[in-house]
Structure formats: structure tokens, C-alpha cells
Write an enzyme that holds these catalytic residues in place. Structure first.
Site, short mmCIF file in Angstrom:
data_model
loop_
_atom_site.label_atom_id
_atom_site.label_comp_id
_atom_site.label_asym_id
_atom_site.label_seq_id
_atom_site.Cartn_x
_atom_site.Cartn_y
_atom_site.Cartn_z
N GLU A 274 57.58 -60.77 12.88
CA GLU A 274 58.87 -61.47 12.83
C GLU A 274 58.96 -62.38 11.61
O GLU A 274 57.95 -62.93 11.16
CB GLU A 274 59.04 -62.31 14.11
CG GLU A 274 59.12 -61.42 15.34
CD GLU A 274 58.97 -62.17 16.66
OE1 GLU A 274 59.46 -61.64 17.68
OE2 GLU A 274 58.35 -63.24 16.70
N THR B 1 65.59 -60.45 19.44
CA THR B 1 64.87 -60.24 20.71
C THR B 1 65.48 -61.08 21.85
O THR B 1 66.55 -61.66 21.70
CB THR B 1 63.36 -60.50 20.51
OG1 THR B 1 62.70 -60.32 21.75
CG2 THR B 1 63.09 -61.88 19.99
N GLU C 218 65.94 -56.07 21.15
CA GLU C 218 64.97 -55.63 22.16
C GLU C 218 64.79 -56.72 23.21
O GLU C 218 65.23 -57.86 23.01
CB GLU C 218 63.63 -55.29 21.51
CG GLU C 218 63.06 -56.37 20.63
CD GLU C 218 61.92 -55.87 19.74
OE1 GLU C 218 60.86 -56.52 19.77
OE2 GLU C 218 62.09 -54.88 19.02
N LEU D 20 60.27 -59.58 27.10
CA LEU D 20 59.20 -59.37 28.08
C LEU D 20 59.54 -58.15 28.92
O LEU D 20 60.72 -57.86 29.16
CB LEU D 20 59.08 -60.60 29.00
CG LEU D 20 58.81 -61.94 28.29
CD1 LEU D 20 59.02 -63.10 29.23
CD2 LEU D 20 57.40 -61.98 27.69
N ASP E 261 50.12 -59.60 23.93
CA ASP E 261 49.10 -58.86 23.16
C ASP E 261 47.87 -58.60 24.03
O ASP E 261 47.16 -59.52 24.41
CB ASP E 261 48.67 -59.66 21.92
CG ASP E 261 49.71 -59.62 20.81
OD1 ASP E 261 50.66 -58.83 20.93
OD2 ASP E 261 49.56 -60.36 19.83
#
Length: 496
Positions: A187, A343, A381, A384, A102
Site C-alpha cells: 500500500e 480497501t 477489496e 478482512l 499475514d
């Protein structure tokens, strides 16, 4: 360049790219339309199918309850449409800032934070009493503390307003997916590992159920089974501990006792009920629209190889060697016809340090297999940003674990992959050259296809949620089933 073969097209996995976090800034301004347009056209030229974007609650409902301002996002969506890309929209009911990656800060609406000033228990709380203002605690889901509305009603009204204000983009086929945010970082989990409170990888994290509302719910649940004396855990350590240094997670620790099992079941069930309730509201909001509904589950791969799976347990995933913590989530999703988005698809065990007892590959295999066993679609996805062949090849392997089938659809296939995220670094010449190959290989060496029907993604009007599945039935899915077999490497390497 790709080709176009009807059988090979059935192996095509669409690729989306996540837009930058602050593409619409905290002041509801679309900062650089011209710069973004240039980047979107490059993605289009690379054969990318679409983009994903956070639609921040903290921006849209900033000015007061039900005072929505969708204008800036309409400009953004129009630009995406002009560039010929499809759109996945995330209903982001969490704060941006305080999580891994973030770089932008977008708090939840101020009028909600103001309520938290006088009642801080509306936020997730750890045992030391630290409040986490990223997302409202599940404890207030059904309490009318927000100018007469419950948290669930806030989320429901927001989704209905999105649908009314973006109906032209939905009808035109621009918006194809609605990902419903269900917790921190969007999430379905508790905020057990917040960097804002000093957590560092690979700390086990902390349980986040010590606000007065969840505390009262736990006490009532314990009394109901004849154990009014049971309290929430006080022996589970702190954020940066290792499992063996705590009474709760060590070998033969509290987590294996009757009290420990009761707590972990209650804690993880809270997530199932939370997700189920909000998804029912989502299907009501978007019923009849040609969109899919999706949720995101976090890839907590550290301590996966330790007996107690401590980092998963603190996040609310009650996953052990003899108990599947993820298939129940997939089973809950079946009644909402929803997609499970997972993820850490790019990670390999060999890249992780051994002292974190990390196993991203086994975790991905477990979660995806659980989704497929429950007959739902799974997407995913990377966790990182990565620009190397090894990461892309790992993502392609997970997208088609047994490779392509030249005569029809592959044995196993993910519904789509979203690459994290659009940046100048991704578009840098050598990085972008390999990314283009990644898109081509995800598309099974086929040219970009605009019509999802051609690769067997029949998008039909969203149906209402099916009948409620009793919790006991959902929890039958905790019975472990071995994952499907995975090939050791993909047959469609970017550097092959």
C-alpha cells in the site's frame, strides 16, 4: 443463473479473488498445483472473472541483484490460464509477514537485508529507533546504495524483467492488471501500525521518518523555509496511544501549528512523490501492453471521527475535516492513467466499537468520490475475510452506490472488486453458496462475460505517463468537496 441483457451488462462489475499468500512458497516452489487447480475450477464455475496474486520480490530476486527466477510463477500463470480465469499481478516489493492476516513469512531479498546490516537506515524507523524491515524507506528511493542501483531502479528493473518474461501471458490477455506495490502490505503508506512492533487496534500508530536519510531531507526542507531549528515530531506518542493522550494529536495540538502543518505536508508529499516516480517507471515498463496499472491505498478507518484523524496522519494520509488527504493521490494517478484500489469495502460503522471513533463507510465514500471527481477508475477489496450477507451487500453497495441502471451504465460504478481471499473456508458449502450469489449480484444478475468490452471495459495499449503535474497543482485537490450521495442499501442484495 444470470441472463444476458446488453443494457444491464453495462452495470457488470468484475470480481477477482486473491490467491493464498504462500501459493508460491518462500523457496520458490509451487506447493500444491493440483489442489489449487481444483479450487480455481470452482471459482470459474461460480462465474468469477479472475484472480489476483502477489509476485514477491523476495522470491524472484532472492539470489542476487538482477538474478531473477520467474519459472515457478510461469507454472502458476499457466494453470490460471488453463482454468479460464484472468490475472491481476501485484509487484510485491514488501515483506509478507507482520501485517494483519499475514500467515506466511516471505522477507525482502537477503542481499538487500545484508546491506541493511551495515546501514540500517535503509529501513523505515520510528522515533525510538526501531527499524522496520518490511519495505525500504522512501529516503533511499534515489540513492545508489544497492550495488550501484537506487531503490527506484531496483523496482523498475524488476518490472521490466516481469514484462519480458511474462510477455506471452500479457499478449494472450491473461494478465490484465499490474498493481504496483508502493509500501508495506503493498500500500502507498508508511508502516505506521506494525503488529511486529506491538501495535494493536485501534492504536494511533507512529510516524516513520526517523531514518537518517528522511531526517536529513526534513532538516533541509525546514531550513529552506527559514526554520532550520525545526525538528521531527517528538510529542506524537507511541503505537497504542489515543489521540487525546498526545500533545501532537490532542484538541488544538501540535498538528494545527505552523510547524505541525509544515511537517504533515512534507510527510504526506513524500508519499505522493514516491508513488509518482515509481508509476512513471511502471508505465515505461508496460507501455504498449494491454494492461491497466493500479495502486493500493489503505483503509485506515479508526479515529476518522476524531478531529485529528491521528491514525491516518501517521500513515501519511494528511486528511482532516478541512483538508482532503486522498484526492491529491487520485490527481497524481491521472497522469499515469492508473486505477486507485481501496480497501475496507465490507465494513459498516455499526460494526465498529465506538471508542475507536471509526467510520469506514464515510472513509470509503470520501476516497471513491475523490477518485471519480478526478476522473480515474476506482477498484477495491474487503479488508478482512467475511462470509456473511451483510458484508457482501455492503461491498455491492460500494461498487454501485446508486444501484443499477436498467437502461445503460450506472451513475457511479467501481472498476472491479477483489475478494480477500481464496481459502477452504470460502469454498465450504454454505459460504460458497452465498459467495456465488455475491458474484451474480456484482455482475448485475448477468451471466459471466469473457470479453470486458461488453461491459464497457475497453482495454487499450498502456500509454506513457503524461507531463509531470506540479506539486502545487496536485495539492489544490486537498480542497474538500462533499462525497457523492450513496443509497442507504444496495438494490442487488445477496439475500434479497
Amino acid at each position: 443463473m444470470g441472463t444476458s441483457n446488453p443494457n444491464m451488462l453495462l452495470n457488470y462489475v468484475p470480481v477477482y479473488v486473491m490467491l493464498p499468500l504462500g501459493v508460491v512458497n518462500v523457496n520458490n516452489v509451487f506447493e500444491d498445483p493440483e489442489g489449487l487447480k481444483k479450487q480455481l475450477l470452482q471459482l470459474k464455475e461460480a462465474g468469477v472473472d479472475g484472480v489476483m496474486v502477489d509476485v514477491w520480490w523476495g522470491i524472484i530476486e532472492l539470489n542476487g541483484p538482477k538474478q531473477y527466477d520467474w519459472g515457478t510463477y510461469r507454472s502458476l500463470f499457466k494453470l490460471v490460464q488453463e482454468c479460464g480465469l484472468k490475472l491481476q499481478a501485484i509487484m510485491s516489493f514488501h515483506q509478507c509477514g507482520g501485517n494483519v492476516g499475514d500467515i506466511v513469512n516471505i522477507p525482502i531479498p537477503k542481499w538487500v537485508l545484508d546491506i541493511g546490516d551495515s546501514d540500517p537506515d535503509i529501513f523505515y524507523t520510528n522515533r525510538s529507533g526501531n527499524r522496520n524491515i518490511e519495505y525500504l524507506t522512501i529516503g533511499v528511493d534515489n540513492l545508489p546504495l544497492f550495488h550501484g542501483r537506487t531503490a527506484i531502479q531496483i523496482y523498475s528493473d524488476y518490472m521490466k524483467s516481469f514484462k519480458e518474461n511474462m510477455s506471452d501471458f500479457i499478449e494472450s490477455g491473461l494478465i490484465i492488471d499490474i498493481e504496483v506495490g508502493l509500501g508495506p502490505a503493498g500500500e502507498l503508506r508508511f508502516p505506521s501500525y506494525p503488529q511486529s512492533q506491538g501495535w494493536e487496534f485501534p492504536g494511533i500508530g507512529e510516524f516513520q521518518c526517523y531514518d537518517k536519510y528522511l531526517k536529513a531531507e526534513f532538516k533541509a526542507a525546514a531550513a529552506k523555509v527559514g526554520h532550520a531549528e525545526w525538528e521531527l515530531p517528538d510529542d506524537a506518542g507511541s503505537y497504542n496511544d489515543v489521540p487525546e493522550s498526545t500533545e501532537f494529536f490532542k484538541s488544538n495540538g501540535t498538528y494545527l501549528t505552523e510547524k505541525g502543518k509544515f511537517f504533515l505536508t512534507w510527510y504526506s508529499n513524500k508519499l505522493l512523490i514516491h508513488g509518482d516516480q515509481i508509476l512513471e517507471e511502471a508505465t515505461k515498463a508496460f507501455q504498449g501492453c494491454n494492461v491497466s496499472i493500479a495502486i493500493k491505498v489503505s483503509g485506515i478507518h479508526w479515529w476518522y471521527k476524531s478531529e485529528s484523524h491521528a491514525a491516518e496522519l501517521t500513515a501519511g494520509y494528511y486528511n482532516l475535516q478541512d483538508r482532503d488527504g486522498y484526492r491529491p493521490i487520485a490527481r497524481m494517478l491521472t497522469r499515469h492513467h492508473a486505477i486507485l484500489n481501496f480497501t475496507c469495502l465490507e465494513m459498516r460503522d455499526s460494526e465498529q466499537s465506538s471508542d475507536a471513533k471509526s467510520a469506514p463507510q464515510e472513509l470509503v465514500q470520501q476516497v471513491l468520490s475523490g477518485g471519480w471527481r478526478e476522473k480515474i477508475e476506482v477498484a477495491g477489496e474487503n479488508a478482512l475475510p467475511r462470509y456473511d450477507a451483510a458484508a457482501y451487500n455492503q461491498m455491492i453497495l460500494n461498487a454501485r452506490p446508486n444501484g443499477v441502471n436498467k437502461n445503460g451504465p450506472p451513475k457511479l460504478s467501481m472498476y472491479g472488486i477483489t475478494y480477500l481471499r481464496l481459502s477452504d473456508e470460502l469454498l465450504q458449502k454454505s459460504n460458497f453458496a452465498i459467495f456465488k450469489k455475491f458474484v451474480l449480484k456484482m455482475h448485475a444478475d448477468q451471466d459471466y462475460v469473457e470479453d470486458p468490452n461488453q461491459y464497457n471495459h475497453v482495454i487499450i495499449p498502456l500509454k506513457p505517463s503524461g507531463p509531470k503535474i506540479p506539486l502545487e497543482k496536485i495539492l489544490e485537490a486537498t480542497k474538500p468537496i462533499p462525497p457523492f450521495p450513496w443509497d442507504s442499501e444496495t438494490d442487488m442484495k445477496v439475500d434479497g
